[in-house]
Design a protein around this motif. Structure first.
Motif, PDB file in Angstrom:
ATOM      1  N   ARG A 182     -40.410  -0.667  -8.184  1.00  0.00           N
ATOM      2  CA  ARG A 182     -40.975  -1.929  -8.676  1.00  0.00           C
ATOM      3  C   ARG A 182     -41.821  -1.707  -9.931  1.00  0.00           C
ATOM      4  N   GLU A 183     -42.037  -0.456 -10.310  1.00  0.00           N
ATOM      5  CA  GLU A 183     -42.820  -0.181 -11.514  1.00  0.00           C
ATOM      6  C   GLU A 183     -42.080  -0.687 -12.748  1.00  0.00           C
ATOM      7  N   ARG A 184     -42.857  -1.069 -13.744  1.00  0.00           N
ATOM      8  CA  ARG A 184     -42.287  -1.741 -14.909  1.00  0.00           C
ATOM      9  C   ARG A 184     -41.244  -0.904 -15.638  1.00  0.00           C
ATOM     10  N   MET A 185     -41.532   0.373 -15.879  1.00  0.00           N
ATOM     11  CA  MET A 185     -40.608   1.182 -16.675  1.00  0.00           C
ATOM     12  C   MET A 185     -39.264   1.350 -15.977  1.00  0.00           C
ATOM     13  N   TRP A 186     -39.305   1.591 -14.652  1.00  0.00           N
ATOM     14  CA  TRP A 186     -38.041   1.700 -13.913  1.00  0.00           C
ATOM     15  C   TRP A 186     -37.291   0.382 -13.974  1.00  0.00           C
ATOM     16  N   SER A 187     -37.987  -0.721 -13.713  1.00  0.00           N
ATOM     17  CA  SER A 187     -37.338  -2.030 -13.669  1.00  0.00           C
ATOM     18  C   SER A 187     -36.675  -2.377 -14.996  1.00  0.00           C
ATOM     19  N   GLU A 188     -37.388  -2.140 -16.091  1.00  0.00           N
ATOM     20  CA  GLU A 188     -36.837  -2.500 -17.399  1.00  0.00           C
ATOM     21  C   GLU A 188     -35.635  -1.644 -17.763  1.00  0.00           C
ATOM     22  N   LEU A 189     -35.733  -0.344 -17.509  1.00  0.00           N
ATOM     23  CA  LEU A 189     -34.623   0.549 -17.850  1.00  0.00           C
ATOM     24  C   LEU A 189     -33.405   0.257 -16.979  1.00  0.00           C
ATOM     25  N   LYS A 190     -33.637   0.036 -15.692  1.00  0.00           N
ATOM     26  CA  LYS A 190     -32.520  -0.250 -14.777  1.00  0.00           C
ATOM     27  C   LYS A 190     -31.894  -1.600 -15.105  1.00  0.00           C
ATOM     28  N   ASP A 191     -32.707  -2.591 -15.460  1.00  0.00           N
ATOM     29  CA  ASP A 191     -32.165  -3.906 -15.814  1.00  0.00           C
ATOM     30  C   ASP A 191     -31.266  -3.817 -17.038  1.00  0.00           C
ATOM     31  N   ARG A 192     -31.689  -3.030 -18.035  1.00  0.00           N
ATOM     32  CA  ARG A 192     -30.851  -2.876 -19.222  1.00  0.00           C
ATOM     33  C   ARG A 192     -29.547  -2.161 -18.882  1.00  0.00           C
ATOM     34  N   SER A 193     -29.643  -1.173 -18.013  1.00  0.00           N
ATOM     35  CA  SER A 193     -28.439  -0.451 -17.611  1.00  0.00           C
ATOM     36  C   SER A 193     -27.492  -1.361 -16.846  1.00  0.00           C
ATOM     37  N   ARG A 194     -28.056  -2.169 -15.937  1.00  0.00           N
ATOM     38  CA  ARG A 194     -27.233  -3.050 -15.122  1.00  0.00           C
ATOM     39  C   ARG A 194     -26.585  -4.157 -15.941  1.00  0.00           C
ATOM     40  N   SER A 195     -27.228  -4.527 -17.059  1.00  0.00           N
ATOM     41  CA  SER A 195     -26.719  -5.635 -17.865  1.00  0.00           C
ATOM     42  C   SER A 195     -25.501  -5.255 -18.698  1.00  0.00           C
ATOM     43  N   ARG A 196     -25.186  -3.960 -18.764  1.00  0.00           N
ATOM     44  CA  ARG A 196     -23.976  -3.556 -19.478  1.00  0.00           C
ATOM     45  C   ARG A 196     -22.751  -4.168 -18.798  1.00  0.00           C
ATOM     46  N   GLU A 197     -21.704  -4.352 -19.560  1.00  0.00           N
ATOM     47  CA  GLU A 197     -20.520  -5.059 -19.064  1.00  0.00           C
ATOM     48  C   GLU A 197     -20.010  -4.444 -17.752  1.00  0.00           C
ATOM     49  N   ASN A 198     -19.913  -5.289 -16.732  1.00  0.00           N
ATOM     50  CA  ASN A 198     -19.358  -4.942 -15.416  1.00  0.00           C
ATOM     51  C   ASN A 198     -20.182  -3.907 -14.650  1.00  0.00           C
ATOM     52  N   GLN A 199     -21.356  -3.533 -15.150  1.00  0.00           N
ATOM     53  CA  GLN A 199     -22.134  -2.504 -14.465  1.00  0.00           C
ATOM     54  C   GLN A 199     -22.661  -2.995 -13.127  1.00  0.00           C
ATOM     55  N   ALA A 200     -23.127  -4.233 -13.069  1.00  0.00           N
ATOM     56  CA  ALA A 200     -23.634  -4.777 -11.805  1.00  0.00           C
ATOM     57  C   ALA A 200     -22.533  -4.808 -10.761  1.00  0.00           C
ATOM     58  N   GLU A 201     -21.329  -5.228 -11.173  1.00  0.00           N
ATOM     59  CA  GLU A 201     -20.188  -5.269 -10.255  1.00  0.00           C
ATOM     60  C   GLU A 201     -19.798  -3.858  -9.812  1.00  0.00           C
ATOM     61  N   HIS A 202     -19.943  -2.906 -10.735  1.00  0.00           N
ATOM     62  CA  HIS A 202     -19.608  -1.517 -10.429  1.00  0.00           C
ATOM     63  C   HIS A 202     -20.543  -0.969  -9.356  1.00  0.00           C
ATOM     64  N   TYR A 203     -21.846  -1.234  -9.489  1.00  0.00           N
ATOM     65  CA  TYR A 203     -22.801  -0.783  -8.480  1.00  0.00           C
ATOM     66  C   TYR A 203     -22.553  -1.492  -7.145  1.00  0.00           C
ATOM     67  N   LEU A 204     -22.177  -2.744  -7.196  1.00  0.00           N
ATOM     68  CA  LEU A 204     -21.858  -3.485  -5.974  1.00  0.00           C
ATOM     69  C   LEU A 204     -20.688  -2.828  -5.249  1.00  0.00           C
ATOM     70  N   GLU A 205     -19.664  -2.430  -5.996  1.00  0.00           N
ATOM     71  CA  GLU A 205     -18.514  -1.773  -5.374  1.00  0.00           C
ATOM     72  C   GLU A 205     -18.918  -0.452  -4.730  1.00  0.00           C
ATOM     73  N   HIS A 206     -19.861   0.253  -5.344  1.00  0.00           N
ATOM     74  CA  HIS A 206     -20.394   1.471  -4.719  1.00  0.00           C
ATOM     75  C   HIS A 206     -20.992   1.133  -3.351  1.00  0.00           C
ATOM     76  N   HIS A 207     -21.758   0.063  -3.297  1.00  0.00           N
ATOM     77  CA  HIS A 207     -22.388  -0.330  -2.036  1.00  0.00           C
ATOM     78  C   HIS A 207     -21.336  -0.674  -0.988  1.00  0.00           C
ATOM     79  N   ARG A 208     -20.292  -1.373  -1.402  1.00  0.00           N
ATOM     80  CA  ARG A 208     -19.212  -1.707  -0.464  1.00  0.00           C
ATOM     81  C   ARG A 208     -18.597  -0.437   0.124  1.00  0.00           C
TER      82      ARG A 208
END
Length: 253
Positions: A182-208
């Protein structure tokens, strides 16, 4: 109540002084003004150049030493470490100045713990654990489909995997890591990483895939899949870190 005509004083935040000093030293290291292996000017000289107290310089040096940027040699001086200007060390230093933990240090800890949690979850999970995990995967899918922020449900999934291990120590450690996420630096860096094209869906598939391995009680596969997931998160963070560290040339203090 202040008396009329008297100025109202507010405490100056010392952290702002030493963090500014640390930032300027970091900029000098990254620009080459302080090459690897070179000594910094004496503490007294730096205090004069920065127009701050020696205590602030000393604290900035302490933080940068802990981050691996500087090497303080008693009786000799303070020197720039060979790879002190690396992205990893700079991020660690900036996190320390902000009173946080480096996102890269956090992912190292997660990569050590979470595959073990997944492995044990695959052998210890109950039917209720499976319902919780499946529901979180569906929630994450819905949030992503609606364009929302999946960070909370993402973290909840990892916490639920640890809970499914039925190992109270693993769960306590994972809960600590989730709090650090929940710390700011982790949240901001992870949000930018997740916002890359299809990255959020890719992580979701990992969870599945992790969920399915846990469901099948395939403990080796669950551990392997979670390790791959952590590795790809680290790759994404490093990619974002490389694109975000754009420093201008720094003047030698």
């Amino acid at each position: 109540m202040p008396q009329e005509g008297r100025p109202v004083f507010r405490a100056v935040e010392r952290s702002k002084v030493y963090s500014a000093v640390a930032d300027q030293i970091l900029a000098g290291v990254r620009s080459g003004a302080f090459p690897p292996g070179s000594p910094l000017p004496a503490e007294r000289v730096l205090a004069e150049r920065f127009e701050v107290g020696r205590g602030s310089v000393r604290e900035a040096i302490r933080v940068l030493e802990h981050a691996g940027v500087l090497d303080v040699r008693v009786g000799s001086g303070t020197y720039v470490v060979g790879d002190g200007g690396s992205e990893e060390n700079v991020l660690r230093a900036r996190a320390a100045v902000a009173g946080e933990h480096s996102p890269l240090d956090l992912i190292v800890a997660r990569a050590s713990l979470e595959p073990v949690c997944a492995e044990h979850a695959a052998t210890a999970r109950t039917s209720n654990d499976l319902r919780v995990l499946e529901d979180l995967v569906l929630q994450q899918e819905r949030v992503i489909r609606e364009g929302g922020d999946p960070s909370t449900v993402d973290a909840d999934f990892h916490l639920a995997v640890a809970a499914a291990s039925h190992n109270s120590v693993l769960f306590a450690l994972e809960r600590t890591l989730v709090d650090l996420m929940r710390e700011r630096m982790w949240s901001e860096l992870k949000d930018r990483s997740r916002s890359r094209e299809n990255q959020a869906e890719h992580y979701l598939e990992h969870h599945r895939q992790v969920f399915r391995a846990i469901e099948r009680r395939d403990h080796r596969r669950a551990r392997q899949l979670m390790a791959v997931h952590m590795s790809e998160i680290e790759t994404g963070l490093l990619s974002e870190l490389g694109s975000s560290q754009e420093e201008g040339p720094a003047e030698r203090p």
